[in-house]
Design a protein around this motif. Sequence first.
Motif, mmCIF file in Angstrom:
data_model
loop_
_atom_site.group_PDB
_atom_site.id
_atom_site.type_symbol
_atom_site.label_atom_id
_atom_site.label_comp_id
_atom_site.label_asym_id
_atom_site.label_seq_id
_atom_site.Cartn_x
_atom_site.Cartn_y
_atom_site.Cartn_z
ATOM 1 N N PRO A 150 92.053 25.555 -23.169
ATOM 2 C CA PRO A 150 93.205 25.797 -22.291
ATOM 3 C C PRO A 150 92.887 25.678 -20.806
ATOM 4 O O PRO A 150 93.775 25.848 -19.970
ATOM 5 N N TYR A 151 91.634 25.380 -20.472
ATOM 6 C CA TYR A 151 91.222 25.408 -19.062
ATOM 7 C C TYR A 151 91.196 24.018 -18.446
ATOM 8 O O TYR A 151 90.463 23.127 -18.896
ATOM 9 N N ALA A 152 91.985 23.833 -17.400
ATOM 10 C CA ALA A 152 91.982 22.584 -16.640
ATOM 11 C C ALA A 152 90.898 22.675 -15.572
ATOM 12 O O ALA A 152 90.866 23.631 -14.789
ATOM 13 N N LEU A 153 90.017 21.700 -15.547
ATOM 14 C CA LEU A 153 88.901 21.702 -14.602
ATOM 15 C C LEU A 153 89.277 20.955 -13.329
ATOM 16 O O LEU A 153 90.082 20.020 -13.354
ATOM 17 N N ALA A 154 88.663 21.356 -12.239
ATOM 18 C CA ALA A 154 88.971 20.764 -10.939
ATOM 19 C C ALA A 154 88.549 19.299 -10.870
ATOM 20 O O ALA A 154 89.189 18.485 -10.207
ATOM 21 N N ALA A 190 84.862 32.629 -10.338
ATOM 22 C CA ALA A 190 86.148 32.011 -10.647
ATOM 23 C C ALA A 190 86.153 31.431 -12.054
ATOM 24 O O ALA A 190 85.128 30.969 -12.568
ATOM 25 N N ALA A 191 87.319 31.451 -12.675
ATOM 26 C CA ALA A 191 87.489 30.866 -13.999
ATOM 27 C C ALA A 191 87.391 29.334 -13.922
ATOM 28 O O ALA A 191 87.678 28.754 -12.874
ATOM 29 N N PRO A 192 86.975 28.702 -15.007
ATOM 30 C CA PRO A 192 86.566 29.325 -16.265
ATOM 31 C C PRO A 192 85.104 29.763 -16.228
ATOM 32 O O PRO A 192 84.250 29.063 -15.678
ATOM 33 N N ALA A 206 81.646 21.313 -7.243
ATOM 34 C CA ALA A 206 81.480 21.221 -8.693
ATOM 35 C C ALA A 206 82.742 21.721 -9.384
ATOM 36 O O ALA A 206 83.315 22.744 -9.001
ATOM 37 N N GLY A 207 83.160 21.020 -10.420
ATOM 38 C CA GLY A 207 84.358 21.416 -11.134
ATOM 39 C C GLY A 207 84.110 22.402 -12.249
ATOM 40 O O GLY A 207 85.053 22.996 -12.785
#
Length: 355
Positions: free
Chosen positions: A5-9, A64-66, A34-35
């Motif tokens: 469910p986690y969108a990375l930068a 910070a998440a994730p 870094a993402g």
Amino acid sequence: MNIGPYALANNLFVAPMAGVTDRPFRMLCKKLGAGYAVSEMVTSRRDLWDTLKTSRRANHEGEAAPIAVQIAGTDAQMMADAAAYNIDRGAQIMDINMGCPAKKVCNKWAGSALMQDETLALQIVEAVVAACAPHNVPVTLKMRTGWAQTHKNALIIARSAESAGVQMVTVHGRTREQGYKGFAEYDTIAEVKAALRIPVVANGDINSPEKARDVLAYTGADAVMLGRVAQGRPWIFREVAHFMATGTHLAPPLVAEVKRLLLEHLLDHYTLYGEFTGVRSARKHIGWYVKALPGGEAFRAQMNLLQDCEAQLQAVGTFFEDLGERMDRIPPGTGYEGGRELQSGKNKNQEEASA
């Protein structure tokens, strides 16, 4: 890209490195582009969970998440329990270590040694996935190409892991036999990527913006994971991101900025470790920052004699103030320079891997 469910930068990841990627370092790398970052490995041995070392690795205050945690072990139930232990402490993504080549890990059949026993490796994956599923915590896997040049089974294990529910696989382009010697090869990573539907991450000898671009293009991987190059050069992530977006190189950081970043990093480091351990464990980070700088080796020898935080901070500040009087910016490319340019062709890559 997404992990569960986690969108990375972005698709620039920090590799988990024991003794390096603690919370202060991960937070710094994320701040500098870094993402995604994975923690140092946390043991599955319950008798070590109450130790100061493990409690620090399981501390994610302010992160910070994730929040991604890597676990290591040899027993399926113990690994499932370790997953639950870390979820209780804030882990949002669980990474299984089948990539560490260290003898003290592999001699216990953990890390990359697990690749010798495909049945056990799959049992561990299944147990961790089952433990994480009720919490909606995605499971990822980091591994090598195989145990030895004559036994490359990354593709077999990756397929089994995907079928068991793993949601991302990272492949370091070396065998356990190589350790960190020789050169990473990328044909195996390309084969894994071609066979899987889940994201695949390429790792190994990615030490410049050009190398990151070339490895992504050659392997088709969804992301690249950078390790040693970020030691003393955490701004490598924004350099790579800028190059990917524009095709041009970002100017090296100002000496004044590096001074500020390092001093902030040290203060965060001392907060986590305390003065006695913090001063000593910070020495390696300071050493990496200054290694290739004018006067860096002499300063490193002097700095290693200092015993308290205040003296260490003052020495670092003075070093960079003096450096700033001689140059405005850090010399380009300062940091780990291992590996070589990407070579095409399976035979060529295999020759280099065994060199």
